[in-house]
Design a protein around this motif. Structure first.
Motif, mmCIF file in Angstrom:
data_model
loop_
_atom_site.group_PDB
_atom_site.id
_atom_site.type_symbol
_atom_site.label_atom_id
_atom_site.label_comp_id
_atom_site.label_asym_id
_atom_site.label_seq_id
_atom_site.Cartn_x
_atom_site.Cartn_y
_atom_site.Cartn_z
ATOM 1 N N ILE A 1 16.076 37.185 18.343
ATOM 2 C CA ILE A 1 15.264 36.705 19.459
ATOM 3 C C ILE A 1 15.902 37.164 20.771
ATOM 4 O O ILE A 1 17.118 37.133 20.916
ATOM 5 N N PHE B 1 16.275 28.933 22.008
ATOM 6 C CA PHE B 1 15.698 28.220 20.868
ATOM 7 C C PHE B 1 14.217 27.947 21.091
ATOM 8 O O PHE B 1 13.426 27.960 20.134
ATOM 9 N N ALA C 1 12.504 31.064 20.227
ATOM 10 C CA ALA C 1 12.561 31.257 18.777
ATOM 11 C C ALA C 1 11.565 30.348 18.069
ATOM 12 O O ALA C 1 10.948 30.727 17.070
ATOM 13 N N GLU C 2 11.375 29.127 18.600
ATOM 14 C CA GLU C 2 10.456 28.177 17.980
ATOM 15 C C GLU C 2 9.021 28.671 18.057
ATOM 16 O O GLU C 2 8.229 28.467 17.123
ATOM 17 N N ARG D 1 8.755 31.144 15.312
ATOM 18 C CA ARG D 1 8.870 30.473 14.018
ATOM 19 C C ARG D 1 7.566 29.770 13.650
ATOM 20 O O ARG D 1 7.101 29.859 12.501
ATOM 21 N N ILE E 1 15.991 28.480 12.361
ATOM 22 C CA ILE E 1 16.596 29.117 13.528
ATOM 23 C C ILE E 1 18.106 28.895 13.459
ATOM 24 O O ILE E 1 18.568 27.819 13.072
ATOM 25 N N THR E 2 18.864 29.903 13.831
ATOM 26 C CA THR E 2 20.317 29.788 13.801
ATOM 27 C C THR E 2 20.933 30.635 14.902
ATOM 28 O O THR E 2 20.364 31.652 15.312
ATOM 29 N N GLY F 1 14.394 24.288 13.269
ATOM 30 C CA GLY F 1 13.370 24.551 12.269
ATOM 31 C C GLY F 1 13.798 24.087 10.892
ATOM 32 O O GLY F 1 14.540 23.116 10.737
ATOM 33 N N TYR G 1 15.971 25.128 8.750
ATOM 34 C CA TYR G 1 17.192 25.896 8.466
ATOM 35 C C TYR G 1 17.717 25.589 7.064
ATOM 36 O O TYR G 1 17.997 26.491 6.268
ATOM 37 N N PRO H 1 19.592 33.308 19.671
ATOM 38 C CA PRO H 1 19.309 32.810 18.317
ATOM 39 C C PRO H 1 18.609 33.862 17.459
ATOM 40 O O PRO H 1 18.121 34.887 17.950
ATOM 41 N N LYS H 2 18.583 33.561 16.172
ATOM 42 C CA LYS H 2 17.875 34.393 15.203
ATOM 43 C C LYS H 2 16.944 33.493 14.405
ATOM 44 O O LYS H 2 17.274 32.349 14.105
ATOM 45 N N VAL H 3 15.773 34.032 14.068
ATOM 46 C CA VAL H 3 14.850 33.313 13.186
ATOM 47 C C VAL H 3 15.074 33.817 11.771
ATOM 48 O O VAL H 3 15.033 35.022 11.512
#
Length: 814
Positions: A469, A485, A488-489, A492, A506-507, A538, A540, A638-640
């Motif tokens: 992201i 985030f 990212a949401e 997601r 998400i992390t 999310g 996770y 972040p990464k999804v």
């Protein structure tokens, strides 16, 4: 005279085509692989030596001494660079080196992710990167000036002169115009520091607030300094404690927080996994590869020596006649060494051709850009190899043959074996010992890496894709994470609507060495408790298939569970909690929070390390409010994590990209596979295993050729004995067993020494893993039996052919 030496040598070599061919093939294989390895070792050892006055350049290493030990890192406070420059007269220049990336316009419609280094204005005064346009004193003075490499210049401006042109990059909330002030030649491949673009570290204002820039406990990137001529690192280190007492004031605790200097010459070769922002290689790898190269050459040289000794019977009369005609000892030695030299020289030429052929494969294996450049150092290496091999392979046969007494030789009183059977057998046994040592080492490595691949990490990595992201730059660290985030949401939730998606989380951190952030807080007893930290969102836990052993999962709804945290079993054990759900984190500072669940231990690190205490949280404020130590090891964007159905990845990727374009129409799409991210942690040892396997195959091939030649020579020297035995009624089987028995003893000796030694030597390599797996005794038994059968096959084929000869032909000249 010289001409005659070469003529005779060439005649002798061409007359014995089989032995010459075996020597050439063995030496060529050995030299081809060895040249690659020696050039690679020389290349790796020469990293960063191109910098002028490199002995005066150092990197600052930070040490935090706590109850758990000395925590070291090359991540340093931003304020360290100006403080060292002002506090120490020995320091000439300093620079920060902080990595970053931003969205940049490649053209009017297309953006891409552009990496850069934020550095001080004196960066090019310290490092001797070749500047093609601009002056090193000026190019990094302006906040909105950039220095780019030739490759980047072609990407943005084609063949046009880039100086004065602009690149638009997103810094903070807006896109800023950066003017190209300098052009660098593409960086040398033997540079530990690699980058595409340099920008002035005044741009830290876009991402780091003033308090963080002036804090000694917030660390960002590396710090380098260059000392004045004649100054030593010891003179600087001696004053560090006094400097820390001055700058920390009431927070100062003697010996708790200090800095040391690492010479730039020691950066690239390190056994530590803590090597900062540079490319590093383990010295052990170089030693192992150099050892492999030497052993392969040694096997090839042993072939040369054993065959020369085996051919002593055919050369003995030649020596006797030449000595009778007046040839002295020195002339004969020189003649035999000339033959060894010509064979080695021919093998070197073939070896160079082989090395040039193999270098693309070698570069792919080690992810290098090594090329065989024949400079003065490389020429010296090649000349040294020729001299070494000529001496190793030709010296003993030359001196032994030249010392024969002509009277004994010409009267026929000289034993056919010359009393040298023990030496010859010993050399062949040594070949088998090396071969079995390498094969057994390969078996151990393959078994260990197979165990690593099959090990249950505690989470599901199959068909999980990581989508990056875009980073949201902000001087507020918490704000940057929260807004990242939020973005990212959006993505997601778009994916959750697709039937191809099982779940999405998400992390911040992924998996591997130091991917999770380091955190720590003081307990009420004034003890420091350190843990690993990850911010998640999310689904996770569901996406990774983590198991909740107590309590519940975090609520995936944005804004909910902002004070909730998950911990792992190791965290609970470290706190001696039987029921963590009723407990609070024992920090003197952490405010409102709630432990809502415990996840079963999973390997957040690579399997080189043990599982550590972990906190998973949704809100940065919950954790940041109570910690006194934070070390960030991965990107803050972040990464999804997306887990898909089925195995048709191409259609899955297209779906991911289509949804991306709907949510982030101007941003570049970037993804990776979780299983590949996990496997990258073991790339270095996978490469080493492949290299040892290749070396083992070559060693076996060379040893097999040597065994073939020695069996042939042994049988050829005993043809009359075979004929007599057949006349007296001996069977072909008994004669064959007579020869097999001799070589089987040699093989078994090699197995009995090689296999146990491989177990001993590989203990050091396998000790680096937290998870260890040794092959069963059955594997080693099969390996030993295979070696015995291998010997039986080669010797039996030779001896059977000899037993089929008509004894009349072998005995008629008696």
């Amino acid at each position: 005279m010289w001409k005659n030496y070469f003529k005779i040598a060439i005649r002798n070599l061409s007359k014995n085509k089989l032995h010459t061919g075996i020597n050439l093939i063995g030496l060529s294989l050995g030299l081809g692989v060895s040249i690659l390895i020696f050039f690679f070792v020389q290349f790796e050892s020469g990293f960063d030596t191109f910098h002028q006055e490199s002995e005066q350049i150092f990197r600052i290493e930070r040490h935090q001494v706590e109850e758990g030990g000395d925590l070291t890192s090359f991540s340093t406070p931003i304020i360290a660079a100006p403080t060292f420059e002002s506090e120490f007269s020995q320091v000439q220049y300093t620079t920060r080196m902080i990595g970053g990336s931003a969205q940049a316009y490649l053209d009017d419609e297309t953006t891409q992710n552009q990496s850069f280094l934020m550095v001080g204005a004196d960066f090019l005064e310290i490092f001797s990167f070749p500047l093609l346009q601009g002056t090193k004193e000026q190019v990094l003075q302006d906040k909105f000036g950039v220095v780019i490499t030739e490759e980047v210049s072609k990407k943005y401006f084609g063949d046009d002169n880039p100086i004065g042109k602009s690149i638009r990059m997103r810094m903070g909330d807006n896109f800023e115009e950066y003017q190209v002030t300098g052009l660098l030649k593409d960086l040398p491949t033997n540079s530990s520091i690699q980058f595409e673009m340099l920008i002035n570290d005044q741009n830290l204002d876009f991402s780091v607030d003033e308090d963080s820039q002036n804090s000694w406990f917030n660390v960002y990137g590396d710090t380098y300094l260059k000392l004045n001529a004649g100054q030593t690192k010891e003179s600087v280190e001696a004053g560090v404690e006094a400097m820390m007492k001055k700058v920390l004031g009431e927070e100062y605790v003697e010996g708790e927080y200090v800095f040391t200097l690492q010479p730039i010459s020691e950066m690239h070769l390190t056994e530590s996994s803590n090597y900062g922002m540079i490319e590093a290689t383990r010295p052990t790898l170089l030693w192992i590869l150099a050892g492999i190269a030497f052993l392969i050459l040694l096997i090839a040289c042993i072939n040369f020596t054993t065959m020369a000794i085996g051919r002593s019977t055919t050369r003995a009369k030649e020596v006797g006649v030449r000595k009778t005609m007046g040839a002295d000892f020195g002339q004969l030695v020189f003649q035999f060494l000339t033959e060894a030299f010509l064979t080695t020289l021919a093998a070197l030429i073939l070896g160079l051709i082989l090395a040039e052929t193999l270098i693309p494969t070698f570069n792919d294996l080690f992810e290098k850009e090594l090329s065989l450049v024949y400079g003065p150092v490389q020429i010296l290496i090649l000349v040294g190899l020729v001299i070494l091999i000529t001496a190793m392979a030709g010296a003993y046969p030359a001196f032994f043959m030249s010392s024969l007494k002509p009277i004994k030789v010409l009267k026929g009183n000289l034993s056919i074996r010359f009393g040298k059977q023990a030496l010859r057998k010993g050399l062949v046994a040594f070949q088998f010992f090396i071969s079995f040592l390498m094969i057994a080492s390969t078996l151990i490595m393959v078994n260990q890496m197979e165990a690593i691949r099959d090990y249950d990490l505690g989470f599901d990595q199959n068909m999980v894709v990581l989508v990056d992201i875009p980073e949201v730059p902000s001087t507020s660290f918490v704000k940057s994470i929260n807004e990242g985030f939020s973005q990212a949401e959006l993505y997601r939730q778009a994916l959750q609507k697709r039937s191809e998606v099982q779940s999405a989380g998400i992390t911040i951190a992924t998996y591997g060495d130091d991917a999770f952030w380091d955190g720590g807080f003081p307990t009420p007893e004034d003890e420091q408790f350190n843990f690993r930290l990850n911010f998640v969102g999310g689904e996770y836990v569901k996406t990774l298939g983590l198991e909740i052993v107590k309590g519940r999962d975090l609520n995936p709804t944005p804004g909910s569970d902002s004070s909730a945290v998950l911990i792992n079993e190791t965290f609970a054990k470290a706190m001696n909690w039987d029921d963590p759900l009723g407990e609070l984190l024992p920090s003197k500072r952490i405010g409102n929070h709630e432990i809502v669940g415990v996840v079963k231990d999973f390997n957040h690190n690579s399997l080189y390390k043990d599982i550590e205490p972990i906190i998973l949280a949704k809100s940065p404020e919950t954790i940041f409010s109570g910690i006194n130590m934070l070390m960030i090891h991965s990107a803050t964007n972040p990464k999804v994590m997306v887990k898909g159905h089925g195995s048709d990845f191409e259609s899955f990727r297209i779906m991911l990209e289509n949804e991306w374009e709907q949510v982030f129409p101007l941003e570049a799409f970037s993804f990776s596979f979780l299983d590949e991210t996990v496997q990258k942690q073991y790339v270095a040892d996978e490469r080493l295993g492949k290299m040892v396997f290749l070396a083992a195959c070559i060693a076996i091939l060379i040893a097999a050729m040597g065994l073939f030649a020695m069996a042939a020579l042994s049988i050829a020297g005993r043809t009359k004995e075979i004929g007599i035995r057949k006349v007296l009624g001996a069977s072909s089987w008994s004669i064959s067993w007579m020869f097999n028995k001799e070589f089987l003893i040699i093989t078994i000796a090699g197995v009995l020494v090689g296999l146990p030694l491989s177990l001993y030597l590989m203990q050091t390599w396998i000790a680096q893993f937290a998870i260890k797996s040794w092959p069963s005794w059955l594997n080693f038994t099969v390996l030993g039996i295979a070696g015995i059968l291998f010997t039986l096959l080669i010797v039996s084929a030779q001896s059977y052919r000899a037993t089929q000869m008509n004894p009349v032909k072998t005995l008629k000249d008696e």
